[in-house]
Every structure is written in C-alpha cells, then in structure tokens.
Design an enzyme around this catalytic site. Structure first.
Site, PDB file in Angstrom:
ATOM      1  N   SER A 182     -17.443   0.711  -7.837  1.00  0.00           N
ATOM      2  CA  SER A 182     -16.853   0.185  -6.596  1.00  0.00           C
ATOM      3  C   SER A 182     -17.491  -1.140  -6.167  1.00  0.00           C
ATOM      4  O   SER A 182     -18.694  -1.347  -6.300  1.00  0.00           O
ATOM      5  CB  SER A 182     -17.043   1.212  -5.477  1.00  0.00           C
ATOM      6  N   LYS A 203      -7.897  10.625  -1.481  1.00  0.00           N
ATOM      7  CA  LYS A 203      -7.085   9.935  -0.467  1.00  0.00           C
ATOM      8  C   LYS A 203      -6.010  10.813   0.185  1.00  0.00           C
ATOM      9  O   LYS A 203      -5.660  10.602   1.343  1.00  0.00           O
ATOM     10  CB  LYS A 203      -6.406   8.694  -1.077  1.00  0.00           C
ATOM     11  N   ASN A 238      -7.501   5.864   3.412  1.00  0.00           N
ATOM     12  CA  ASN A 238      -8.634   5.266   2.685  1.00  0.00           C
ATOM     13  C   ASN A 238      -9.780   4.873   3.616  1.00  0.00           C
ATOM     14  O   ASN A 238     -10.811   4.396   3.143  1.00  0.00           O
ATOM     15  CB  ASN A 238      -8.185   4.038   1.872  1.00  0.00           C
ATOM     16  N   ASP A 259      -5.430   0.097   3.027  1.00  0.00           N
ATOM     17  CA  ASP A 259      -4.831  -0.489   1.810  1.00  0.00           C
ATOM     18  C   ASP A 259      -3.497  -1.124   2.195  1.00  0.00           C
ATOM     19  O   ASP A 259      -3.224  -2.276   1.836  1.00  0.00           O
ATOM     20  CB  ASP A 259      -4.563   0.591   0.747  1.00  0.00           C
ATOM     21  N   GLY A 315       5.963  -0.413 -10.351  1.00  0.00           N
ATOM     22  CA  GLY A 315       5.099   0.754 -10.248  1.00  0.00           C
ATOM     23  C   GLY A 315       5.449   1.594  -9.037  1.00  0.00           C
ATOM     24  O   GLY A 315       5.947   1.075  -8.032  1.00  0.00           O
ATOM     25  N   GLY A 317       0.305   5.631  -6.199  1.00  0.00           N
ATOM     26  CA  GLY A 317      -0.276   5.691  -4.852  1.00  0.00           C
ATOM     27  C   GLY A 317      -0.318   4.338  -4.156  1.00  0.00           C
ATOM     28  O   GLY A 317       0.021   4.228  -2.967  1.00  0.00           O
ATOM     29  N   ASP A 345      11.400   9.080 -12.246  1.00  0.00           N
ATOM     30  CA  ASP A 345      11.512  10.038 -11.179  1.00  0.00           C
ATOM     31  C   ASP A 345      10.626   9.693  -9.973  1.00  0.00           C
ATOM     32  O   ASP A 345      11.011   9.891  -8.833  1.00  0.00           O
ATOM     33  CB  ASP A 345      11.097  11.384 -11.758  1.00  0.00           C
ATOM     34  N   TYR A 394      -7.363  -6.693  -9.217  1.00  0.00           N
ATOM     35  CA  TYR A 394      -8.361  -7.682  -8.790  1.00  0.00           C
ATOM     36  C   TYR A 394      -9.410  -7.975  -9.859  1.00  0.00           C
ATOM     37  O   TYR A 394     -10.257  -8.854  -9.677  1.00  0.00           O
ATOM     38  CB  TYR A 394      -9.041  -7.264  -7.475  1.00  0.00           C
TER      39      TYR A 394
HETATM   40  P1  ATR Z   1      -2.506   3.638  -8.044  1.00  0.00           P
HETATM   41  O1  ATR Z   1      -3.185   4.570  -7.100  1.00  0.00           O
HETATM   42  O2  ATR Z   1      -3.343   2.431  -8.405  1.00  0.00           O
HETATM   43  O3  ATR Z   1      -1.139   3.252  -7.595  1.00  0.00           O
HETATM   44  P2  ATR Z   1      -1.281   5.427  -9.912  1.00  0.00           P
HETATM   45  O4  ATR Z   1      -0.869   6.322  -8.799  1.00  0.00           O
HETATM   46  O5  ATR Z   1      -1.803   6.022 -11.180  1.00  0.00           O
HETATM   47  O6  ATR Z   1      -2.399   4.404  -9.433  1.00  0.00           O
HETATM   48  O7  ATR Z   1      -0.021   4.487 -10.249  1.00  0.00           O
HETATM   49  C1  ATR Z   1      -0.064   3.489 -11.209  1.00  0.00           C
HETATM   50  C2  ATR Z   1       1.336   2.908 -11.442  1.00  0.00           C
HETATM   51  O8  ATR Z   1       1.232   2.018 -12.555  1.00  0.00           O
HETATM   52  C3  ATR Z   1       2.376   3.942 -11.818  1.00  0.00           C
HETATM   53  O9  ATR Z   1       3.625   3.535 -11.329  1.00  0.00           O
HETATM   54  C4  ATR Z   1       2.341   3.890 -13.342  1.00  0.00           C
HETATM   55  O10 ATR Z   1       3.518   4.299 -13.973  1.00  0.00           O
HETATM   56  P3  ATR Z   1       3.772   5.853 -14.327  1.00  0.00           P
HETATM   57  O11 ATR Z   1       4.205   6.481 -13.026  1.00  0.00           O
HETATM   58  O12 ATR Z   1       4.830   5.791 -15.347  1.00  0.00           O
HETATM   59  O13 ATR Z   1       2.460   6.405 -14.841  1.00  0.00           O
HETATM   60  C5  ATR Z   1       2.166   2.407 -13.541  1.00  0.00           C
HETATM   61  N1  ATR Z   1       1.658   2.111 -14.891  1.00  0.00           N
HETATM   62  C6  ATR Z   1       0.456   2.393 -15.405  1.00  0.00           C
HETATM   63  N2  ATR Z   1       0.335   1.929 -16.673  1.00  0.00           N
HETATM   64  C7  ATR Z   1       1.530   1.327 -16.957  1.00  0.00           C
HETATM   65  C8  ATR Z   1       2.064   0.666 -18.106  1.00  0.00           C
HETATM   66  N3  ATR Z   1       1.346   0.496 -19.220  1.00  0.00           N
HETATM   67  N4  ATR Z   1       3.326   0.167 -18.023  1.00  0.00           N
HETATM   68  C9  ATR Z   1       4.049   0.297 -16.904  1.00  0.00           C
HETATM   69  N5  ATR Z   1       3.611   0.927 -15.789  1.00  0.00           N
HETATM   70  C10 ATR Z   1       2.373   1.433 -15.815  1.00  0.00           C
END
Ligand code: ATR
Length: 285
Positions: free
Chosen positions: A19, A70, A91, A106, A130, A133, A159, A229
C-alpha cells in the site's frame, strides 16, 4: 514524535504490504504539523469483526479499508454515507466519539480528480471499461452526477456489466448500456463519448506493455482516465496523449481519495502536492 496524545489512523486489508497509503498520509500529517500517525494493519477476513470492535476499544480516529473488506465491513459500522450505501462498499471509516461512519472516498476521489481538471461529467457520455468493484464505485458517482454511461466488460464476465448497469438504472432511473468489450462494440460508442475510464487492471505493472483498447480508437476530443496508478503513465495514457487526447492518471484518484480521508479525520485541508510526491516516491521503491 509519537506522544501520549498522538491520534492513530491506518489501513485494514489483506494483503497491505504494497500500500502507498502509509507513505502518503504520514507525509501529509508531518507537513501539516499534526500529532497523527498512519499505520498498516493486516487483518485476515476471519478477524474483521474483532478489528472493527478494536477501532472503538483503542480509540483509533479513522481507517482506510481495502481488499477484501470493503463490502463485508458495512454491517459492522454504526452509520453509512448514503452514496457508500448505494455503492455497497466502504473504503474510509471515521470514528466520531465511538460512532463509526463509513464512506466511499474512491468514488468521491475519482470525481474530484475529474473536477480539478475542469471536467464536469454532468450530461457527458462516458465509456467505462470493466465492471468490478472500482467500476461500481465510479459508475455510481458518475450516474449520480448526471453522466450517461456505457459499461463494457470482457465476454467471460459480461454478466457483471449487465448487473451493474441494471443496478444503476434502478438506483438513479438512468438507462445504462452494457456491452461485451471488443473493438466492434467500442468503436461506435467511443465516437460519441466524451470520457473513457479504464477500471480494468490491464496495463498495470508488471504488464506495462498491455493496453485495454487499440490506439486507433483514441481521438483527440476524448478525456482518458486510467485508474491504474502503477505505472503513473500507462500505455493507454501514452497512446491517448499521442492521439491528442487529455490523459488523467490513476495517481490522481489515489491521491484524492486519500486527501478526502485526511480531511475527514483531521478537519484540515489536505496538502495535495505533498501527498502526490510522497506517493510517487513510495511507488519508486
Ligand atoms: P477492482 O476492485 O479493481 O475493480 P475487480 O473487482 O477484480 O477489481 O475488477 C477488475 C475489472 O477488470 C473487472 O471488470 C475485470 O473483468 P472480469 O469481470 O471479466 O474479471 C477486468 N479485467 C481484469 N483483467 C482483465 C483483462 N485482462 N481484460 C479485460 N478486463 C479485465
């Protein structure tokens, strides 16, 4: 110097070793001459209840909360900020005389980082990559602020995007489109978009050669915000700048979420530049 009067803040999560928050907050306390300290507390999933009770018992002033707590921390708190409640994730916790209140800085940190660049999301068309979370927190605050959202997620988890879209539609009465993340879907939505937000981990260190979308889709009138980041300037941001687009680093969201927590715990304005520098220094380690 730690004294008998030192106020304690910190971070709970697992893992927490990497962190940036201790470096960022301790630099801010020092800069403001505050008798505060910020400590990392590694808390396993199974010990979260004890840790939250400990905030009151030990008179800790405030905590940041990270993965995996969280969501599960919410029922353990006394009060909840309405937006954090809608998002379903906290958070930041503030302890006001034994009353624990949860916030989601956040989401607010992301919005502040945008507003600081004179970008107002109200009425804008925003493409979210994406649906995890971070996407949920950012999508909720953008929808609340009046933005129109399209959420794209890779096929495997489409989904999630549909669920997030429905959840925003229900909460704010705003239609949200959910699509599979591919070039065919991206090209038309990006042409109409004002802002692109990457919430996926694609491009994050050590995979700094990766980018979530092809450079040819980036146009000069776009604002590109990558919440990654590390590195501070991802491949996506470099390519956005080359296309003449405005690029905003996840460092800004990281520093602003910290700044908002600092302001809640201390009641003082956060020394943003000090926090940014301390974070960059910690990232280099
Ligand atoms: P965070 O808390 O940082 O949002 P998370 O809940 O794991 O972390 O979500 C990460 C996002 O990045 C998700 O939408 C994930 O897609 P999936 O739902 O299909 O897992 C997306 N993600 C991670 N790696 C990826 C990749 N190589 N290509 C496309 N999307 C990706």
């Amino acid at each position: 110097m730690i004294s008998g009067k030192t106020k304690i803040c910190g971070l709970i999560g697992d893992p927490i070793e990497h962190s940036m928050s201790p470096a960022m907050h301790n630099a801010a306390f020092k800069n403001r001459g505050l008798d505060y300290v910020y400590l990392p507390f590694r808390v396993a999933k199974t010990r979260l209840g004890e840790a939250i009770l400990g905030i009151k018992a030990l008179n800790i002033r405030g905590l940041n909360v990270t993965i995996p707590h969280k969501v599960s921390v919410i029922p353990l708190l006394d009060e909840l900020d309405p937006l954090a409640e809608k998002i379903g994730a906290v958070n930041t916790i503030i302890n006001n005389d034994g009353v624990l209140k949860g916030y989601n800085t956040d989401a607010h940190g992301f919005l502040r980082a945008l507003l600081e660049q004179d970008i107002e999301p109200d009425g804008k068309s925003i493409v979210m990559l994406g649906a995890g979370g971070a996407s949920r927190a950012i999508s909720f605050i953008l929808a609340e602020r009046g933005a129109n959202l399209v959420i794209l997620n890779r096929q495997l988890e489409l989904d999630w995007a549909v669920k997030l879209g429905n959840s925003i539609s229900r909460t704010f009465g705003r239609e949200v489109k959910a699509l599979e993340l591919n070039e065919q879907n991206l090209a038309p939505v990006l042409r109409k978009a004002n802002i692109l937000v990457n919430t996926t981990s694609v491009g994050m260190s050590p995979n700094t050669n990766e980018t979530p979308i092809p450079a040819r889709l980036l146009e000069s009138d776009l604002v590109v915000f990558d919440i990654v980041y590390n590195p501070v300037k991802t491949k996506l941001l470099t390519e956005a700048e080359s296309a003449g687009a405005k690029a905003i680093s996840g460092l800004e969201m990281l520093v602003w979420q910290g700044a908002l927590a600092f302001e809640m715990w201390t009641g003082l304005t956060a020394p943003l530049e000090i926090m940014r520098k301390a974070t960059i220094r910690a990232l280099k380690k």
